[in-house]
Motif scaffolding. Structure first.
Motif, PDB file in Angstrom:
ATOM      1  N   GLU A 113      71.436 -14.865  49.414  1.00 50.81           N
ATOM      2  CA  GLU A 113      70.962 -16.121  48.829  1.00 50.81           C
ATOM      3  C   GLU A 113      70.912 -15.965  47.314  1.00 50.81           C
ATOM      4  OE1 GLU A 113      68.006 -18.105  52.083  1.00 50.81           O
ATOM      5  OE2 GLU A 113      67.109 -16.744  50.643  1.00 50.81           O
ATOM      6  N   LEU A 114      71.430 -16.973  46.628  1.00 52.14           N
ATOM      7  CA  LEU A 114      71.407 -16.971  45.166  1.00 52.14           C
ATOM      8  C   LEU A 114      70.510 -18.096  44.665  1.00 52.14           C
ATOM      9  CD1 LEU A 114      75.148 -16.472  44.205  1.00 52.14           C
ATOM     10  CD2 LEU A 114      73.348 -14.771  44.268  1.00 52.14           C
ATOM     11  N   ARG A 115      69.823 -17.817  43.592  1.00 55.02           N
ATOM     12  CA  ARG A 115      69.030 -18.871  42.961  1.00 55.02           C
ATOM     13  C   ARG A 115      69.972 -19.972  42.484  1.00 55.02           C
ATOM     14  NH1 ARG A 115      65.296 -14.861  39.542  1.00 55.02           N
ATOM     15  NH2 ARG A 115      63.863 -14.344  41.219  1.00 55.02           N
ATOM     16  N   ASN A 116      69.471 -21.169  42.448  1.00 54.27           N
ATOM     17  CA  ASN A 116      70.297 -22.319  42.087  1.00 54.27           C
ATOM     18  C   ASN A 116      70.847 -22.241  40.663  1.00 54.27           C
ATOM     19  OD1 ASN A 116      69.945 -23.470  44.619  1.00 54.27           O
ATOM     20  ND2 ASN A 116      68.083 -24.516  44.000  1.00 54.27           N
ATOM     21  N   GLU A 117      70.173 -21.510  39.784  1.00 52.25           N
ATOM     22  CA  GLU A 117      70.613 -21.453  38.389  1.00 52.25           C
ATOM     23  C   GLU A 117      71.741 -20.452  38.137  1.00 52.25           C
ATOM     24  OE1 GLU A 117      66.795 -18.967  38.665  1.00 52.25           O
ATOM     25  OE2 GLU A 117      67.304 -20.988  39.222  1.00 52.25           O
ATOM     26  N   VAL A 118      72.134 -19.682  39.147  1.00 56.01           N
ATOM     27  CA  VAL A 118      73.229 -18.724  38.986  1.00 56.01           C
ATOM     28  C   VAL A 118      74.543 -19.487  38.847  1.00 56.01           C
ATOM     29  CG1 VAL A 118      74.504 -16.836  40.061  1.00 56.01           C
ATOM     30  CG2 VAL A 118      72.016 -16.930  40.271  1.00 56.01           C
ATOM     31  N   LYS A 119      75.326 -19.115  37.832  1.00 57.55           N
ATOM     32  CA  LYS A 119      76.589 -19.793  37.562  1.00 57.55           C
ATOM     33  C   LYS A 119      77.731 -19.170  38.354  1.00 57.55           C
ATOM     34  CE  LYS A 119      75.243 -21.005  32.856  1.00 57.55           C
ATOM     35  NZ  LYS A 119      73.920 -20.455  32.759  1.00 57.55           N
ATOM     36  N   ASP A 152      81.497 -13.035  40.822  1.00 57.98           N
ATOM     37  CA  ASP A 152      82.256 -11.781  40.960  1.00 57.98           C
ATOM     38  C   ASP A 152      81.451 -10.561  40.527  1.00 57.98           C
ATOM     39  OD1 ASP A 152      84.502 -12.844  42.170  1.00 57.98           O
ATOM     40  OD2 ASP A 152      85.552 -13.165  40.280  1.00 57.98           O
ATOM     41  N   PRO A 153      80.801 -10.592  39.350  1.00 53.18           N
ATOM     42  CA  PRO A 153      79.978  -9.434  38.978  1.00 53.18           C
ATOM     43  C   PRO A 153      78.845  -9.164  39.962  1.00 53.18           C
ATOM     44  CG  PRO A 153      80.329 -10.855  37.072  1.00 53.18           C
ATOM     45  CD  PRO A 153      80.878 -11.576  38.255  1.00 53.18           C
ATOM     46  N   ILE A 154      78.241 -10.227  40.482  1.00 59.65           N
ATOM     47  CA  ILE A 154      77.163 -10.056  41.466  1.00 59.65           C
ATOM     48  C   ILE A 154      77.701  -9.365  42.713  1.00 59.65           C
ATOM     49  CG2 ILE A 154      75.678 -11.324  43.071  1.00 59.65           C
ATOM     50  CD1 ILE A 154      75.228 -13.365  40.770  1.00 59.65           C
ATOM     51  N   GLN A 172      78.663  -2.139  45.376  1.00 57.61           N
ATOM     52  CA  GLN A 172      78.420  -0.786  44.868  1.00 57.61           C
ATOM     53  C   GLN A 172      77.088  -0.240  45.384  1.00 57.61           C
ATOM     54  OE1 GLN A 172      78.184  -0.567  40.603  1.00 57.61           O
ATOM     55  NE2 GLN A 172      77.701   1.598  40.597  1.00 57.61           N
ATOM     56  N   LYS A 173      76.029  -1.035  45.274  1.00 61.40           N
ATOM     57  CA  LYS A 173      74.697  -0.560  45.690  1.00 61.40           C
ATOM     58  C   LYS A 173      74.624  -0.310  47.195  1.00 61.40           C
ATOM     59  CE  LYS A 173      72.896  -0.424  41.686  1.00 61.40           C
ATOM     60  NZ  LYS A 173      72.630   0.876  41.057  1.00 61.40           N
ATOM     61  N   VAL A 174      75.193  -1.215  47.987  1.00 55.38           N
ATOM     62  CA  VAL A 174      75.187  -1.015  49.444  1.00 55.38           C
ATOM     63  C   VAL A 174      75.976   0.233  49.806  1.00 55.38           C
ATOM     64  CG1 VAL A 174      76.001  -1.967  51.639  1.00 55.38           C
ATOM     65  CG2 VAL A 174      74.781  -3.423  50.026  1.00 55.38           C
ATOM     66  N   SER A 175      77.102   0.435  49.139  1.00 58.52           N
ATOM     67  CA  SER A 175      77.916   1.615  49.397  1.00 58.52           C
ATOM     68  C   SER A 175      77.160   2.904  49.050  1.00 58.52           C
ATOM     69  CB  SER A 175      79.215   1.531  48.586  1.00 58.52           C
ATOM     70  OG  SER A 175      79.979   2.690  48.752  1.00 58.52           O
ATOM     71  N   SER A 201      82.929  -5.673  53.848  1.00 56.08           N
ATOM     72  CA  SER A 201      84.225  -6.345  53.833  1.00 56.08           C
ATOM     73  C   SER A 201      84.099  -7.759  53.286  1.00 56.08           C
ATOM     74  CB  SER A 201      84.820  -6.386  55.235  1.00 56.08           C
ATOM     75  OG  SER A 201      83.957  -7.104  56.103  1.00 56.08           O
ATOM     76  N   THR A 202      82.928  -8.374  53.498  1.00 52.79           N
ATOM     77  CA  THR A 202      82.719  -9.749  53.070  1.00 52.79           C
ATOM     78  C   THR A 202      81.300  -9.926  52.555  1.00 52.79           C
ATOM     79  OG1 THR A 202      84.232 -10.496  54.793  1.00 52.79           O
ATOM     80  CG2 THR A 202      82.809 -12.161  53.823  1.00 52.79           C
ATOM     81  N   ILE A 203      81.183 -10.678  51.477  1.00 50.41           N
ATOM     82  CA  ILE A 203      79.880 -11.078  50.967  1.00 50.41           C
ATOM     83  C   ILE A 203      79.885 -12.599  50.918  1.00 50.41           C
ATOM     84  CG2 ILE A 203      78.271 -11.020  49.028  1.00 50.41           C
ATOM     85  CD1 ILE A 203      79.501  -8.299  48.275  1.00 50.41           C
ATOM     86  N   VAL A 204      78.942 -13.200  51.623  1.00 45.77           N
ATOM     87  CA  VAL A 204      78.825 -14.655  51.660  1.00 45.77           C
ATOM     88  C   VAL A 204      77.656 -15.034  50.765  1.00 45.77           C
ATOM     89  CG1 VAL A 204      78.434 -16.673  53.113  1.00 45.77           C
ATOM     90  CG2 VAL A 204      79.713 -14.723  54.015  1.00 45.77           C
TER      91      VAL A 204
END
Length: 75
Positions: free
Chosen positions: A6-12, A17-19, A25-28, A36-39
């Motif tokens: 979940e992303l805050r509404n103000e995230v552009k 991509d950076p997120i 990286q952190k999960v790895s 494989s996928t990030i929703v």
């Protein structure tokens, strides 16, 4: 492995991509698995029970819907 975030509404959109790179990286590093996928979904849209627990079955349906919508947009 799929992560629903979940992303805050103000995230552009430019920050998506950076997120995703940081999440992967952190999960790895911590869990030693590859995502494989990030929703990315809107804040407060992950289905939860009245006690605050994740409703896994509904979350799977949400991910399937997001993935099918994404795939339709690619074609």
């Amino acid at each position: 492995m799929v992560a629903v975030v979940e992303l805050r509404n103000e995230v552009k959109k430019a920050d998506y991509d950076p997120i995703c790179r940081i999440i992967r990286q952190k999960v790895s590093e911590v869990q030693l698995v590859y995502l494989s996928t990030i929703v990315l979904i809107q804040e407060r849209s992950i289905p939860k029970t009245s006690s605050g627990k994740l409703q896994r079955r509904k979350a799977r349906v949400l991910v399937a819907y997001c993935m099918s919508s994404y795939n339709r947009n690619l074609t």
